[in-house]
Design a protein around this motif. Structure first.
Motif, PDB file in Angstrom:
ATOM      1  N   SER A  93     -20.811 -48.515  -9.296  1.00 40.07           N
ATOM      2  CA  SER A  93     -21.751 -49.014  -8.278  1.00 40.07           C
ATOM      3  C   SER A  93     -21.072 -49.235  -6.939  1.00 40.07           C
ATOM      4  N   ARG A 100     -23.603 -45.017   0.337  1.00 40.23           N
ATOM      5  CA  ARG A 100     -24.793 -45.398   1.116  1.00 40.23           C
ATOM      6  C   ARG A 100     -24.408 -45.927   2.490  1.00 40.23           C
ATOM      7  N   ARG A 137     -29.515 -38.106  -5.237  1.00 42.32           N
ATOM      8  CA  ARG A 137     -30.482 -39.194  -5.466  1.00 42.32           C
ATOM      9  C   ARG A 137     -30.640 -40.035  -4.200  1.00 42.32           C
ATOM     10  N   GLN A 138     -29.538 -40.248  -3.488  1.00 41.02           N
ATOM     11  CA  GLN A 138     -29.622 -41.004  -2.250  1.00 41.02           C
ATOM     12  C   GLN A 138     -30.375 -40.218  -1.175  1.00 41.02           C
ATOM     13  N   GLN A 173     -21.005 -45.925  -5.150  1.00 37.04           N
ATOM     14  CA  GLN A 173     -22.330 -45.567  -4.660  1.00 37.04           C
ATOM     15  C   GLN A 173     -22.711 -46.409  -3.442  1.00 37.04           C
ATOM     16  N   ALA A 198     -30.124 -32.812  -8.237  1.00 37.55           N
ATOM     17  CA  ALA A 198     -29.604 -33.953  -8.994  1.00 37.55           C
ATOM     18  C   ALA A 198     -29.833 -33.757 -10.496  1.00 37.55           C
ATOM     19  N   THR A 208     -21.478 -41.025 -14.356  1.00 37.97           N
ATOM     20  CA  THR A 208     -22.123 -42.037 -13.520  1.00 37.97           C
ATOM     21  C   THR A 208     -21.068 -42.723 -12.665  1.00 37.97           C
ATOM     22  N   LEU A 209     -21.224 -42.634 -11.360  1.00 40.97           N
ATOM     23  CA  LEU A 209     -20.241 -43.234 -10.461  1.00 40.97           C
ATOM     24  C   LEU A 209     -20.336 -44.757 -10.501  1.00 40.97           C
ATOM     25  N   GLU A 214     -26.916 -33.573 -13.487  1.00 40.67           N
ATOM     26  CA  GLU A 214     -26.963 -34.428 -14.662  1.00 40.67           C
ATOM     27  C   GLU A 214     -27.029 -33.600 -15.951  1.00 40.67           C
ATOM     28  N   ALA A 259     -25.229 -38.391  -7.482  1.00 43.34           N
ATOM     29  CA  ALA A 259     -25.438 -39.627  -6.729  1.00 43.34           C
ATOM     30  C   ALA A 259     -25.833 -39.333  -5.291  1.00 43.34           C
ATOM     31  N   THR A 260     -25.196 -38.331  -4.703  1.00 46.13           N
ATOM     32  CA  THR A 260     -25.536 -37.943  -3.324  1.00 46.13           C
ATOM     33  C   THR A 260     -26.977 -37.492  -3.229  1.00 46.13           C
ATOM     34  N   GLY A 283     -20.934 -35.878 -10.867  1.00 43.35           N
ATOM     35  CA  GLY A 283     -21.428 -37.240 -10.680  1.00 43.35           C
ATOM     36  C   GLY A 283     -21.592 -37.568  -9.209  1.00 43.35           C
TER      37      GLY A 283
END
Length: 207
Positions: A187, A194, A139-140, A190, A174, A184-185, A178, A136-137, A132
């Motif tokens: 919010s 960021r 996607r960012q 996340q 990513a 899912t981390l 998945e 997330a990393t 996860g």
């Protein structure tokens, strides 16, 4: 963690920080012509590519830390495969910085150590959270590279080709995470990621 894993981790750190990276794939921008950039455009391109190189240094450490603490052999293998692809990104951005007359971040050892710690911590939490964090990393990073494509000089075809291919590869990483069952981390986590990435980006752009 076994002794051979620690030795391997130390060896990878030295190769990442102290020796030129090598790529089995040619640089995506190698066939593009080198165009004349203004002083301001060159300075911008160098700053952005330095940030991207720094990000790849962090990715090497992050994947290494995650692989060291991952419980499932299949997940470890996937992380190692992704790390090999990130090594190519490291080589491409390093080469492009040299072509532009720029240098890599002076703080790369610091970024590496911090990212290695994050990777180890993510792996300790278990593979679902490990993956996860990876998803997330990536996607960012994918969004970050998209913003660079908007900011890079239109005539800097070589840098743009490199960043475009990196963006595609990061999206694939990513997707891989998945597919392996990434959690899912929250919010809040996340958002913190960021914020940390923003600090690194602003510093690495200049130092």
């Amino acid at each position: 963690m076994q002794l051979d894993q620690l030795i391997g981790a130390f060896d990878r750190a030295l190769r990442t920080l102290a020796t030129p990276a090598r790529s089995t794939r040619p640089s995506p921008g190698s066939a593009a012509p080198e165009t004349q950039l203004s002083t301001e455009e060159r300075r911008l391109a160098i700053g952005l590519m330095r940030v991207n190189h720094c990000g790849e240094v962090c990715a090497q450490a992050l994947y290494q830390g995650q692989a060291l603490t991952s419980r499932q052999p299949a997940v470890r293998a996937a992380l190692q495969e992704a790390a090999a692809e990130e090594t190519e990104h490291l080589a491409w951005t390093e080469q492009r910085l040299q072509q532009l007359g720029g240098r890599t971040s002076l703080l790369n050892p610091l970024w590496y150590i911090g990212s290695l710690g994050l990777g180890i911590g993510a792996g300790i939490l278990g593979d679902r959270w490990n993956l996860g964090f990876l998803a997330a990393t990536e996607r960012q990073v994918e969004a970050h590279l998209a913003s660079h494509l908007e900011r890079l000089p239109a005539d800097d075809l070589r840098s743009r080709a490199i960043v475009a291919q990196m963006r595609s590869d990061e999206a694939h990483h990513a997707d891989m995470a998945e597919a392996y069952g990434a959690a899912t981390l929250p919010s809040s986590v996340q958002s913190a990621m960021r914020a940390m990435a923003g600090v690194m980006t602003r510093i690495a752009h200049h130092i």
